[in-house]
Design a protein around this motif. Structure first.
Motif, PDB file in Angstrom:
ATOM      1  N   GLY A   1     -31.236 101.776  63.680  1.00  0.00           N
ATOM      2  CA  GLY A   1     -31.789 102.901  62.920  1.00  0.00           C
ATOM      3  C   GLY A   1     -31.250 104.228  63.428  1.00  0.00           C
ATOM      4  O   GLY A   1     -30.897 105.110  62.641  1.00  0.00           O
ATOM      5  N   ALA A   2     -31.165 104.340  64.769  1.00  0.00           N
ATOM      6  CA  ALA A   2     -30.626 105.594  65.329  1.00  0.00           C
ATOM      7  C   ALA A   2     -29.179 105.780  64.910  1.00  0.00           C
ATOM      8  O   ALA A   2     -28.765 106.884  64.531  1.00  0.00           O
ATOM      9  N   CYS A   3     -28.409 104.670  64.948  1.00  0.00           N
ATOM     10  CA  CYS A   3     -27.002 104.761  64.530  1.00  0.00           C
ATOM     11  C   CYS A   3     -26.908 105.174  63.068  1.00  0.00           C
ATOM     12  O   CYS A   3     -26.092 106.034  62.693  1.00  0.00           O
ATOM     13  N   ALA A   4     -27.750 104.534  62.231  1.00  0.00           N
ATOM     14  CA  ALA A   4     -27.712 104.836  60.789  1.00  0.00           C
ATOM     15  C   ALA A   4     -28.024 106.306  60.540  1.00  0.00           C
ATOM     16  O   ALA A   4     -27.319 106.989  59.779  1.00  0.00           O
ATOM     17  N   LEU A   5     -29.068 106.810  61.208  1.00  0.00           N
ATOM     18  CA  LEU A   5     -29.460 108.212  61.002  1.00  0.00           C
ATOM     19  C   LEU A   5     -28.404 109.176  61.545  1.00  0.00           C
ATOM     20  O   LEU A   5     -28.073 110.176  60.905  1.00  0.00           O
ATOM     21  N   VAL A   6     -27.872 108.848  62.727  1.00  0.00           N
ATOM     22  CA  VAL A   6     -26.849 109.722  63.314  1.00  0.00           C
ATOM     23  C   VAL A   6     -25.613 109.762  62.423  1.00  0.00           C
ATOM     24  O   VAL A   6     -25.066 110.834  62.142  1.00  0.00           O
TER      25      VAL A   6
END
Lengths: 355, 128
Positions: free
Chosen positions: A109-114
């Motif tokens: 999720g962090a990767c997707a948002l970043v």
């Protein structure tokens, strides 16, 4: 703004920071410059900082369950983040099952948002997406690469995890040459994957930003053209008038015509600039001829169209209310004069631009 | 309106031509004057044509009005092109002089709007 620069270049102590980084970490081999670029580092830090604030905001919203019993009736920032997280979790659960998906959700999720907000940053004029730099994408790919294998070893054990690199179980008389071959292939596949993914994202964003820059340069006034289409009726509240509908008819017409002519002049100068920068005299002459032809051709077409519409609207108004002819005459003359002056200015620009 | 428009455009053309002479020298000044003359002629043609369209609205076909305007635009473009390409009029000065069309028209429109507002106020005051 020079290529590779952004608004971050105007930050205080930017030069000193770049110099310090270059002295500390050495020169950049990847960027073929004597200085190490720090644009992507600052941009990435801004995105991360933004996401930290988003995290605090979403966390605070989630702590008040009475606000989250029913989904919101309109598109909000909270709903948008919720949609991204749900989509990420759903996709991960389909691929790896619910338990690992929940375990990996913070990372994925962090990767997707970043990645999403980094890419979106490139849409703001004057900003560069941090993901158009191989250093950023490769660093992210390496994190995923290491995490994947560490989790694999932790879940299955060292021997069992790496044994699947040798391929499926086959009879011994095939296995003696297939399994070593499969191991080499799998090893190369795993090592190459972060590199290819990093290059893919970087290349996508670089190409995307480049194409966007070219189109923005060519059609810098396109936003003004959109004014032409902002006349749609508000069907929900018919009494409320939006955009140009608030303005009187002739003012609206004048705005539309200015919006039509502005991109023409900008397009012509953009073509002329491209032509001036182009290598070779033939290309320059062709570019300037194209710019001149485009400027006057489209301007004359648009001007004639605008004048025709103005006359048509005036006649329509007079036919509906013959007593209003006196009131219509003045705005009609003004509108026609403004249209013509714009067309003649386009002609002068075309004359200046022509080879 | 016709007299007011032509007067405003002429005054603007004179001012811009003088500006061209002062700031740009003879070449720019002459070109600005030529641009001013084109602006005045164009203003006259537009006013004449607009009056024909409005007064003859019952009989004049929309398509024909559009053709008339289009023909005028084509003639104007040809004249401008000839001035710039054949007779060596300076494009910068010409642009400056042509600005009289915009300035004059806007001034005339504003003046008329102010006069109409005054007239309406006086009429309301008289009624009151």
């Amino acid at each position: 703004m020079p290529h590779g620069e952004s608004w971050f270049s105007f930050l205080p102590y930017y030069e000193a920071f770049q110099r310090w980084i270059s002295q500390t970490l050495g020169t950049s081999y990847m960027e073929h410059t004597s200085r190490l670029g720090v644009q992507h580092v600052i941009a990435y830090a801004v995105v991360v900082l933004f996401l930290v604030f988003v995290g605090f905001y979403v966390n605070r919203r989630l702590k008040s369950p009475e606000d989250n019993i029913l989904p919101e009736g309109k598109v909000t920032f909270f709903g948008f983040i919720e949609t991204i997280v749900r989509a990420t979790y759903g996709m991960s659960a389909d691929l790896m099952g619910p338990k690992p998906a929940k375990y990996f959700l913070p990372l994925i999720g962090a990767c997707a948002l970043v990645i999403f907000f980094s890419n979106a940053m490139g849409l703001i004029p004057g900003f560069l997406p941090p993901t158009d730099n191989l250093n950023t994408t490769f660093a992210m790919a390496m994190v995923i690469f290491v995490t994947t294998h560490v989790y694999g070893v932790k879940e299955h054990g060292f021997v069992k995890y790496f044994s699947h690199f040798f391929g499926p179980k086959v009879p011994w008389w095939i296995a003696w040459f297939i399994n070593p071959l499969m191991f080499v292939i799998e090893l190369i596949s795993h090592i190459v994957r972060p590199i290819t993914l990093a290059i893919r994202l970087m290349a996508n964003m670089t190409a995307d930003h480049l194409v966007l820059g070219i189109f923005v340069g060519l059609f810098a006034g396109l936003g003004l053209v959109l004014v032409r289409f902002n006349t749609k009726k508000n069907t929900r509240f018919p009494s409320r008038k939006r955009g140009l509908r608030r303005l009187p008819k002739m003012k609206k017409l004048a705005l539309r015509l200015v919006s039509f002519a502005a991109p023409l002049a900008l397009t012509a100068t953009a073509f002329a600039q491209e032509a001036a920068d182009a290598e070779g005299q033939a290309t320059a002459i062709a570019g300037r001829a194209l710019a001149a032809g485009l400027a006057i051709g489209v301007a004359a077409f648009g001007g004639a169209l605008g004048q025709g519409r103005a006359a048509s609207a005036a006649l329509e108004g007079i036919a509906r209310n013959p007593n209003a002819s006196g009131n219509i005459l003045v705005p009609l003359i003004l509108g026609l004069a403004l249209i013509e002056s714009l067309v003649i200015y386009a002609l002068v620009i075309a004359f200046q631009v022509q080879p | 309106m016709k007299t007011r428009t032509l007067r405003s455009v002429s005054v603007a053309a004179l001012m811009l031509s003088a500006l061209g002479f002062v700031l740009g020298g003879v070449s720019i000044g002459v070109s600005a004057a030529v641009g001013g003359i084109v602006a005045v002629l164009d203003a006259w043609a537009i006013t004449w044509l607009a009056k024909r369209i409005v007064r003859g609205a019952g009989a004049l076909d929309r398509g024909f009005a559009a053709v008339l305007l289009g023909a005028k635009l084509a003639i104007l473009l040809s004249v401008c092109w000839a001035l710039l390409a054949r007779w060596g009029v300076d494009p910068l000065g010409f642009s400056v002089g042509l600005g009289a069309l915009v300035l004059g028209m806007l001034y005339a429109g504003t003046e008329l709007a102010v006069l109409q507002t005054h007239a309406q106020r006086e009429a309301q005051t008289g009624e009151g």
